[in-house]
Write an enzyme that holds these catalytic residues in place. Structure first.
Site, short mmCIF file in Angstrom:
data_model
loop_
_atom_site.label_atom_id
_atom_site.label_comp_id
_atom_site.label_asym_id
_atom_site.label_seq_id
_atom_site.Cartn_x
_atom_site.Cartn_y
_atom_site.Cartn_z
N HIS A 1 0.84 -1.20 0.00
CA HIS A 1 0.00 0.00 0.00
C HIS A 1 0.88 1.25 0.00
O HIS A 1 2.09 1.18 0.21
CB HIS A 1 -0.93 0.03 1.22
N LYS B 1 -0.44 4.79 4.60
CA LYS B 1 -1.30 3.84 5.31
C LYS B 1 -0.74 3.59 6.71
O LYS B 1 0.46 3.34 6.87
CB LYS B 1 -1.43 2.53 4.54
#
Length: 269
Positions: free
Chosen positions: A158, A162
């Site tokens: 990600h 995040k």
């Protein structure tokens, strides 16, 4: 035909909030009635359309979720665990469908969300996309077909911003693998290997997390045995897939009995 379901978006200034706003505004199946932000946010009291750099659209931004939820049939929520728990109770009071895309929820958070679901519909998923939910089902089926000679590893990537790991989607996939094997994920889960770890224990489900750049979301489930591997993969390139899934869940939940649901229910999987 009756009035279209009214939608409230929480955390409306965030990345997902903006995307949800665009999607709901363009939809012919729902209407946006309010955006919610934290107290003290500079958007409070302003028109949401103008906040987003466009023309006024008559949708207010408020820090009062009680007032906003009272005129809504659904709440779309991709915020933080603490905020989501509070919103769950308020959405239940308003009998509004609460669609939760928030990740990083702890067991105590889930208990409070379950309590709220006794009074209203809650649709919660670590990932709202069709492709990911198909991947979850495939993971469960393959895990059920293969024995513990096959190691299972969930690898996810990600963007650098995040804040939680493993991702909610990775945990969904790990849980599906555990269910396929008939074990509890908490007992089989191994995360964050570092140093001299020793040989891998038979039957464990491993997790590896990558963070960098603007990666939207990539998930691999690797089934590895001596001499062969089976790899399942999903790559997201546009966050709009999550927004579309959330709106679909909000519309699906209209008229359903109170309770906890997930995207498998919404998609009929």
């Amino acid at each position: 035909m009756g009035e279209l379901p009214g939608i409230v978006i929480t955390g409306v200034s965030g990345r997902m909030g903006r995307m949800l706003t665009e999607l709901v505004t363009a939809s012919d199946k729902a209407r946006l009635v309010a955006g919610v932000e934290r107290a003290g946010h500079p958007w409070i009291g302003r028109d949401l359309g103008e906040c987003l750099g466009g023309a006024a659209n008559g949708v207010p931004v408020t820090d009062d979720p009680v007032e906003a939820f009272a005129k809504a049939q659904a709440v779309l929520d991709f915020t933080s665990p603490a905020a989501t728990v509070g919103f769950a109770a308020l959405a239940a009071q308003a009998r509004a469908v609460h669609v939760i895309g928030t990740t990083g929820l702890e067991p105590t958070d889930l208990e409070k969300i379950s309590a709220a679901a006794r009074h209203a519909v809650i649709v919660r998923a670590g990932n709202m996309s069709l492709g990911v939910n198909l991947l979850v089902r495939l993971t469960q089926k393959i895990a059920a077909a293969l024995d513990e000679d096959w190691d299972v590893e969930v690898v996810e990537a990600h963007h650098r911003m995040k804040v939680d790991a493993p991702s909610g989607t990775a945990l969904m996939l790990g849980r599906a693998a555990a269910e396929g094997r008939g074990v509890a994920l908490d007992e089989a889960k191994v995360s964050g290997r570092d140093g001299i770890t020793g040989a891998r224990a038979r039957g464990t489900i491993g997790f590896s997390a990558i963070r960098g750049g603007d990666i939207v979301g990539e998930h691999d489930v690797i089934f590895a045995a001596d001499g062969e591997r089976v790899i399942l993969r999903h790559v997201a390139t546009d966050r709009a897939i999550f927004a579309r899934g959330a709106l679909r869940a909000a519309l699906w939940g209209q008229g359903k009995k109170p309770g906890e649901y997930d995207m498998m229910d919404v998609l009929g999987l």
